[in-house]
Scaffold this motif. Structure first.
Motif, short mmCIF file in Angstrom:
data_model
loop_
_atom_site.label_atom_id
_atom_site.label_comp_id
_atom_site.label_asym_id
_atom_site.label_seq_id
_atom_site.Cartn_x
_atom_site.Cartn_y
_atom_site.Cartn_z
N VAL A 270 0.81 -1.22 0.00
CA VAL A 270 0.00 0.00 0.00
C VAL A 270 0.85 1.27 0.00
N PRO A 271 1.85 1.42 0.89
CA PRO A 271 2.62 2.67 0.88
C PRO A 271 3.28 2.97 -0.46
N ALA A 272 3.79 1.94 -1.13
CA ALA A 272 4.44 2.15 -2.43
C ALA A 272 3.42 2.49 -3.51
N VAL A 273 2.28 1.84 -3.47
CA VAL A 273 1.24 2.07 -4.48
C VAL A 273 0.72 3.50 -4.41
N LEU A 274 0.67 4.07 -3.20
CA LEU A 274 0.16 5.43 -3.04
C LEU A 274 1.06 6.47 -3.70
N LEU A 275 2.26 6.11 -4.05
CA LEU A 275 3.16 7.03 -4.71
C LEU A 275 2.88 7.16 -6.20
N LEU A 276 2.06 6.26 -6.74
CA LEU A 276 1.74 6.27 -8.16
C LEU A 276 0.69 7.32 -8.47
N ARG A 277 0.59 7.69 -9.75
CA ARG A 277 -0.49 8.58 -10.18
C ARG A 277 -1.83 7.88 -9.99
N ALA A 278 -2.89 8.67 -9.82
CA ALA A 278 -4.20 8.11 -9.50
C ALA A 278 -4.68 7.10 -10.52
N SER A 279 -4.52 7.38 -11.81
CA SER A 279 -5.01 6.47 -12.84
C SER A 279 -4.25 5.15 -12.81
N ARG A 280 -2.92 5.21 -12.67
CA ARG A 280 -2.12 3.99 -12.60
C ARG A 280 -2.41 3.23 -11.31
N ARG A 281 -2.59 3.97 -10.22
CA ARG A 281 -2.89 3.33 -8.95
C ARG A 281 -4.21 2.58 -9.02
N ASP A 282 -5.23 3.19 -9.62
CA ASP A 282 -6.53 2.53 -9.73
C ASP A 282 -6.45 1.27 -10.58
N ARG A 283 -5.72 1.34 -11.69
CA ARG A 283 -5.58 0.15 -12.54
C ARG A 283 -4.90 -0.98 -11.77
N LEU A 284 -3.86 -0.64 -11.01
CA LEU A 284 -3.15 -1.65 -10.24
C LEU A 284 -4.04 -2.25 -9.16
N ILE A 285 -4.79 -1.40 -8.47
CA ILE A 285 -5.70 -1.89 -7.43
C ILE A 285 -6.76 -2.80 -8.03
N ARG A 286 -7.30 -2.42 -9.17
CA ARG A 286 -8.33 -3.25 -9.80
C ARG A 286 -7.79 -4.63 -10.16
N ARG A 287 -6.58 -4.66 -10.72
CA ARG A 287 -6.00 -5.94 -11.11
C ARG A 287 -5.68 -6.79 -9.88
N TRP A 288 -5.16 -6.15 -8.85
CA TRP A 288 -4.85 -6.90 -7.63
C TRP A 288 -6.13 -7.44 -6.98
N ALA A 289 -7.15 -6.62 -6.87
CA ALA A 289 -8.40 -7.04 -6.25
C ALA A 289 -9.05 -8.18 -7.03
N TYR A 290 -9.02 -8.07 -8.35
CA TYR A 290 -9.56 -9.16 -9.18
C TYR A 290 -8.76 -10.44 -8.94
N ALA A 291 -7.43 -10.32 -8.87
CA ALA A 291 -6.58 -11.48 -8.64
C ALA A 291 -6.86 -12.13 -7.28
N VAL A 292 -7.16 -11.31 -6.27
CA VAL A 292 -7.48 -11.85 -4.94
C VAL A 292 -8.74 -12.70 -5.00
N VAL A 293 -9.79 -12.18 -5.64
CA VAL A 293 -11.03 -12.93 -5.75
C VAL A 293 -10.81 -14.24 -6.50
N ARG A 294 -10.05 -14.17 -7.59
CA ARG A 294 -9.77 -15.39 -8.38
C ARG A 294 -8.91 -16.36 -7.58
N ALA A 295 -7.99 -15.84 -6.78
CA ALA A 295 -7.11 -16.71 -6.00
C ALA A 295 -7.91 -17.55 -5.01
N PHE A 296 -9.02 -17.02 -4.52
CA PHE A 296 -9.88 -17.79 -3.61
C PHE A 296 -10.81 -18.73 -4.36
N GLY A 297 -10.65 -18.84 -5.67
CA GLY A 297 -11.42 -19.80 -6.45
C GLY A 297 -12.76 -19.30 -6.95
#
Length: 315
Positions: free
Chosen positions: A46-73
């Motif tokens: 989280v601390p490192a991600v907050l250093l990114l621009r808002a648009s890049r940060r949102d894309r990264l969060i979306r991909r990570w959150a999607y990956a978390v849901v998929r990781a749980f099957g």
């Protein structure tokens, strides 16, 4: 008891049944480990991600959150209104957007973040949790005292301030988790006052979980975009019947359900698909009362038309 602490009738015993097949202990344990590790990795970054621009940060969060849901099957199907990378980025929009959704599971949080990442509302006690609490605060979480009615105006003011600053704020206005069957709970009107005060629109989102059979489509007539929390004490009565024939309660996190039991129930339930229906925004027009705005958003989320797939949203 007050408006921040509604009571749901759902219980793990009555609502957490899974009509599909189940995974064995070994593959379920692998999914559990993968989901937990990926979640922890994201939290620590989280601390490192907050250093990114808002648009890049949102894309990264979306991909990570999607990956978390998929990781749980759990597979993910997103339908409804197309959305951009960000609604309410500072300098691009004068105000943010209030995202409101029904509440079924702890999975709701990464599921919404996979489509509409934003600042979450959380109870104040989470701020004192080791590791997760400070990181949640760094990530912009808005903490509220849910058991103190007198803190309500302060919480509304904090949300309005975040919206005015251009943030997207994500809220579950039912105030508790429910199993996802039936019409759902009443949307508390308090947080909608923040949207009115800030002049922000309200974005309703419908969340649902079902068992999907193997076939060409996850939902009849709908393109598959991706193939792939804790509720209050209940009143001890079964939840209302209804919903889809393939509805599953395996993801429901209700009543006095321990988190460990809920996690294990999710990873052992095969064929789970989470459905995110992004609905058209509801404007907080001048003169609109918070009660009327809450009812409009609740009706949109609960309506039959909100459950029918339409145009897919590409993440």
């Amino acid at each position: 008891m007050n408006g921040w602490l509604p009571v749901a009738r759902c219980t793990p015993q009555d609502c957490a049944a899974h009509p599909g097949t189940r995974r064995g202990p070994l593959p379920a344990a692998v999914l559990l480990a993968a989901g937990c590790l990926l979640t922890l990795l994201g939290v620590m970054c989280v601390p490192a991600v907050l250093l990114l621009r808002a648009s890049r940060r949102d894309r990264l969060i979306r991909r990570w959150a999607y990956a978390v849901v998929r990781a749980f099957g759990v597979r993910v199907l997103v339908t409804g209104e197309p959305v951009g990378d960000r609604a309410g980025v500072r300098g691009e929009s004068p105000v943010g957007e209030l995202v409101v959704a029904n509440h079924v599971s702890w999975l709701d949080i990464p599921l919404v973040a996979a489509v509409l990442p934003g600042r979450m509302l959380a109870k104040k006690e989470i701020r004192d949790w080791p590791v997760l609490g400070p990181l949640a605060a760094i990530g912009g979480t808005l903490f509220i005292e849910r058991d103190r009615l007198r803190s309500l105006p302060q919480a509304v003011s904090a949300v309005a301030q975040a919206l005015r600053a251009g943030s997207r704020v994500v809220v579950f206005p039912e105030g508790t988790t429910r199993c996802g069957r039936g019409p759902g709970g009443r949307f508390g009107p308090a947080v909608f006052q923040a949207a009115i005060d800030a002049g922000a629109s309200v974005r309703p989102v419908r969340l649902g979980y079902r068992v999907t059979r193997r076939g060409p489509a996850l939902t009849a007539g709908a393109p598959a975009v991706r193939a792939g929390p804790r509720g209050d004490r209940s009143a001890g009565r079964p939840c209302p019947s209804g919903g889809h024939g393939d509805h599953t309660g395996a993801v429901a996190f209700v009543g006095d359900d321990p988190l460990a039991a809920s996690l294990w129930r999710v990873v052992t339930a095969a064929g789970l698909t989470a459905e995110v229906r992004v609905l058209p925004p509801v404007p907080a027009a001048p003169g609109t009362g918070r009660g009327a705005l809450a009812r409009a958003a609740q009706k949109a989320v609960a309506s039959d038309s909100a459950k029918r797939p339409a145009v897919s949203v590409h993440q």
